[in-house]
Design an enzyme around this catalytic site. Structure first.
Site, PDB file in Angstrom:
ATOM      1  N   GLU A 307       0.801  -1.221   0.000  1.00 58.41           N
ATOM      2  CA  GLU A 307       0.000   0.000   0.000  1.00 58.41           C
ATOM      3  C   GLU A 307       0.839   1.278   0.000  1.00 58.41           C
ATOM      4  OE1 GLU A 307      -2.942  -3.057   1.419  1.00 58.41           O
ATOM      5  OE2 GLU A 307      -0.826  -2.682   1.683  1.00 58.41           O
ATOM      6  N   ARG A 321      10.209 -11.719   5.973  1.00 59.30           N
ATOM      7  CA  ARG A 321       8.754 -11.949   5.997  1.00 59.30           C
ATOM      8  C   ARG A 321       8.088 -11.599   4.664  1.00 59.30           C
ATOM      9  NH1 ARG A 321       3.867  -9.435   7.983  1.00 59.30           N
ATOM     10  NH2 ARG A 321       2.531 -10.995   8.979  1.00 59.30           N
ATOM     11  N   ASP A 413       9.434  10.187 -26.669  1.00 55.63           N
ATOM     12  CA  ASP A 413      10.707  10.408 -27.357  1.00 55.63           C
ATOM     13  C   ASP A 413      10.889  11.910 -27.573  1.00 55.63           C
ATOM     14  OD1 ASP A 413      13.033  10.201 -28.882  1.00 55.63           O
ATOM     15  OD2 ASP A 413      11.878  10.087 -30.745  1.00 55.63           O
ATOM     16  N   GLY A 416      15.266  16.352 -31.348  1.00 58.13           N
ATOM     17  CA  GLY A 416      15.630  17.737 -31.591  1.00 58.13           C
ATOM     18  C   GLY A 416      14.532  18.518 -32.292  1.00 58.13           C
ATOM     19  N   ARG A 477      22.988  13.766 -21.428  1.00 54.48           N
ATOM     20  CA  ARG A 477      23.431  12.894 -20.330  1.00 54.48           C
ATOM     21  C   ARG A 477      22.333  12.849 -19.271  1.00 54.48           C
ATOM     22  NH1 ARG A 477      27.158  13.276 -15.738  1.00 54.48           N
ATOM     23  NH2 ARG A 477      27.284  15.531 -16.048  1.00 54.48           N
ATOM     24  N   ASP A 517      18.778   8.597 -25.195  1.00 47.71           N
ATOM     25  CA  ASP A 517      18.174   7.967 -26.372  1.00 47.71           C
ATOM     26  C   ASP A 517      19.019   6.820 -26.926  1.00 47.71           C
ATOM     27  OD1 ASP A 517      20.172   9.642 -27.249  1.00 47.71           O
ATOM     28  OD2 ASP A 517      18.901  10.862 -28.534  1.00 47.71           O
ATOM     29  N   GLY A 545      22.790  12.905 -35.110  1.00 49.90           N
ATOM     30  CA  GLY A 545      24.074  12.720 -34.452  1.00 49.90           C
ATOM     31  C   GLY A 545      24.435  11.246 -34.486  1.00 49.90           C
ATOM     32  N   CYS A 586      35.992  13.345 -34.217  1.00 52.58           N
ATOM     33  CA  CYS A 586      35.029  12.371 -33.668  1.00 52.58           C
ATOM     34  C   CYS A 586      34.292  11.673 -34.809  1.00 52.58           C
ATOM     35  CB  CYS A 586      34.003  13.065 -32.774  1.00 52.58           C
ATOM     36  SG  CYS A 586      34.685  13.895 -31.335  1.00 52.58           S
TER      37      CYS A 586
END
EC number: 2.7.1.60
Length: 722
Positions: A307, A321, A413, A416, A477, A517, A545, A586
């Site tokens: 509850e 228990r 979702d 952008g 993040r 995501d 991205g 990158c």
């Protein structure tokens, strides 16, 4: 007008044994009483209701304006194992006369107490149909055995959770006689918190006590290990004394060992301690208010794990228990304790927190389902039970109308550009989807999320879906433990240090989970896609991205600061193009949709993009799609850019293979099919021979972000072990 399956009113006997089972039975009794055209109600009171030391709780039944037909004194005092057996025997001696006089059509029995076993045994042997409430659940002590024994005696079953329903089916009970209704007490709980509560708190704890600044303690003996449960109780009291907060402590139930627990309380002076208020009984309506606004509840009562979750109040569950009970994330388990320090530390961790409310045990509509179920019972059907031995039926949830209610999630979702909300079924079917442009400001965005979620939750009823919770997929993040977006991507403005869980959970009265995501895409693959049953795999999202998620030993990897699997920011060149993150070289700076669009614009500005069969209107924005089209039509420069992008992505994958050594790499997103061959070529050329056998596939999921958000809800286990 509704009709029942019989030509006369159903005579229903509700037998209640103690304060705990009455809190579950009372809502059903009120419902039966409110429909005199269908039902006649007889109330039988027995057990600890009639004992002064346990508060003479039969009085609350009278205060609720129920006529008590029979009072049976069935408890043999002694509070030990022999006394429990003798109490069952005494009840078996007295009940036949009562049932002969009442001649009920149906006996409603609740739970797992030894008194309830006597009731079920008597009714079964006297050919009275039994409706058992809360069967199929798993806890600890002798209660499990008693509960399952009553299940075998009962003709009809009302269970609270899907797991309980599956346990009943596994126990060979007839699926057509099982109703997944939820817990009746939740019908009252979910509407109780906003009522006046300060007067209740002041009455039981004193005028100087504030909300969230007191503790409710309720601990019972464990009949299968009384000695250990006494030790645990003593340590609990020591910890509460040291913690130095006002505490309302209720006396234990009538089980074997309770007398010794009371002695421990008196030995430590609890009844006269200035921080404690020791009471035998609190009326359920008031008890609800007390636990709803407490800083913490501690003990081993089923109320704590069932509850109290409706309010998000922190709970410390002690001992064994309630082992096996489904619990919300508000419950912290202390399975064993050698000193008071562990319990004291648990109090320090839990006290004053506020968790999302949990609907594991009900959605507030149990009683209408139960009443409809009662009306559907045909007394002309044979009384003899039929058992459905394996193989059992498929995993189907049946409500009173014999209609499938699909267990589902609300998936959100946050992209952008667009904000999408969907109802997603347990099998990954998107039942209904809503799409709006993502607002630019925090306030407008949160308002729109709430509006779309409320609309979807309302529509879920019409499409026969039961919403279990809300899962949110967002860029940036994320701290999934707290439901907070820590830092956002540049694509979503005003979206840092945002608590998404609290406002959405408060508005919808549903648990809420939030994750990045990329992580959601990996979860979608684990539940619905190529990653199903795979122990170690990596998902790479190729879209606007580059992102991804890592599954290691079947679990999602978040990292120490929730920054794991930022795969788009693996550096593959020291002097490569600048990335949005501020670094150079990158993967995302080469292979993302933004990167391809940048290169396409350069070619277009130099009149090197368009080839025969292509055109770009003046108002049309040059995009990655134009680059891909040009490459397909023979533009060598466009093709070279795509090959470079594919090589960069492939080098990133090689780095992942050498670091994580997954058995599967899944490329997801709109660009995945364009990169798959290039990635495989780079692996063959650059990877160590030991990892070249890895499978690289393109995702077959149409909407991984929404499916991943849904899987946060559908797959999440909230038990925590301390």
């Amino acid at each position: 007008m509704e009709k029942n399956a019989n030509n006369h009113k159903l005579r229903i006997c509700v037998a209640t044994c103690n304060r705990a089972d009455y809190s579950k039975l009372a809502p059903i009794m009120f419902g039966i009483k409110a429909e005199p055209q269908f039902f006649e109600l007889d109330v039988v009171v027995l057990g600890s209701h009639l004992i002064d030391d346990y508060g003479n709780t039969y009085r609350m039944i009278e205060q609720d304006d129920f006529d008590i037909h029979t009072r049976l004194h069935t408890i043999v005092r002694g509070e030990d194992e022999a006394a429990m057996v003798e109490s069952v025997g005494l009840a078996l001696v007295k009940l036949p006369d009562v049932l002969n006089r009442l001649k009920p059509d149906i006996m409603i029995v609740h739970g797992d107490r030894f008194d309830a076993l006597a009731l079920a045994t008597s009714a079964a042997l006297m050919n009275i149909r039994i409706l058992h409430i809360e069967g199929g659940e798993v806890s600890g002590t002798i209660d499990d055995s008693i509960r399952h024994a009553i299940t075998k005696l009962a003709h009809y079953h009302v269970c609270c959770t899907r797991s309980a329903e599956q346990h009943l089916i596994a126990m060979c009970e007839d699926h057509d006689r099982i109703l997944l209704a939820g817990c009746p007490s939740y019908d009252k709980l979910l509407s109780a918190k906003n009522k006046d509560y300060m007067s209740v708190i002041c009455m039981w704890l004193g005028e100087d006590v504030k909300t969230r600044d007191y503790i409710v303690a309720l601990q019972h003996p464990v009949t299968t290990d009384i000695k250990h449960s006494l030790k645990m109780f003593e340590l609990t009291l020591d910890a509460l004394i040291s913690f130095n907060k006002r505490t309302l402590i209720l006396f234990p139930n009538v089980d074997a060992g309770s007398k010794e627990m009371v002695r421990v309380m008196r030995k430590k002076g609890i009844e006269h301690h200035p921080n404690f208020r020791a009471v035998k009984h609190v009326p359920f309506d008031q008890f609800i208010q007390l636990v709803a606004h407490a800083g913490c509840m501690i003990g081993n009562s089923s109320c704590g794990v069932r509850e109290v979750g409706a309010f998000g109040t922190p709970v410390i569950n002690l001992g064994t228990r309630q082992t096996g009970r489904e619990t919300g994330e508000n419950v912290l388990h202390v399975r064993d304790a050698d000193t008071q320090d562990k319990i004291l530390h648990a109090l320090q961790l839990q006290f004053g927190k506020q968790y999302p409310c949990s609907k594991i045990y009900g959605d507030g509509n149990a009683v209408p389902r139960i009443l409809k179920f009662l009306k559907s019972i045909n007394l002309k059907e044979p009384l003899q039970k039929k058992f459905c031995f394996p193989p059992v039926k498929d995993n189907i949830s049946q409500d009173i109308d014999h209609i499938l209610e699909t267990q589902s999630a609300l998936a959100v979702d946050l992209g952008g550009t667009n904000l999408r909300v969907a109802i997603v079924s347990m099998k990954g079917e998107i039942v209904k989807k809503y799409t709006q442009l993502n607002p630019k400001t925090y306030e407008d965005r949160l308002e729109l999320i709430l509006k779309m979620c409320v609309e979807a939750a309302s529509e879920a009823v019409n499409v026969n879906c039961r919403i279990l919770g809300v899962g949110i997929s967002t860029g940036g993040r994320v701290n999934p433990r707290e439901g907070i977006v820590l830092h956002s991507t540049k694509l979503i403005q005003e979206w840092s240090s945002v608590d998404l869980r609290t406002p959405i959970s408060d508005a919808l009265h549903l648990p809420v989970w939030v994750d990045n995501d990329g992580n959601c895409a990996a979860l979608a693959e684990r539940k619905f896609g190529h990653g199903k049953g795979i122990e170690n795999f990596v998902t790479l999202i190729t879209g606007t991205g580059i992102g991804g998620g890592i599954i290691h030993q079947h679990e999602l990897i978040h990292g120490s600061s929730f920054c794991a699997a930022e795969l788009g920011h693996i550096v593959v060149s020291l002097d490569g193009p600048e990335c949005l993150c501020g670094s150079q070289g990158c993967i995302e700076a080469y292979a993302s949709g933004i990167a391809l669009q940048r290169e396409a614009k350069k070619l277009h500005d130099e009149d090197l993009l368009l080839v025969e069969g292509m055109s770009v209107k003046k108002e049309e924005v040059v995009s990655a799609a134009h680059l891909i089209q040009a490459a397909k039509l023979g533009n060598s420069k466009a093709d070279s850019i795509l090959r470079t992008a594919g090589t960069a992505l492939g080098l990133g994958v090689v780095n992942i293979l050498h670091t994580m050594n997954p058995s599967l790499v899944i490329l997801s997103g709109v660009l995945a099919s364009h990169y798959i061959n290039a990635v495989k070529d780079v692996i063959n050329q650059q990877a160590l021979s030991s990892v070249k056998t890895v499978d690289v596939v393109v995702s077959n999921l149409a909407d991984p972000a929404l499916l991943g958000a849904a899987s946060l809800v559908l797959d999440y286990t909230t038990r925590r072990i301390y």
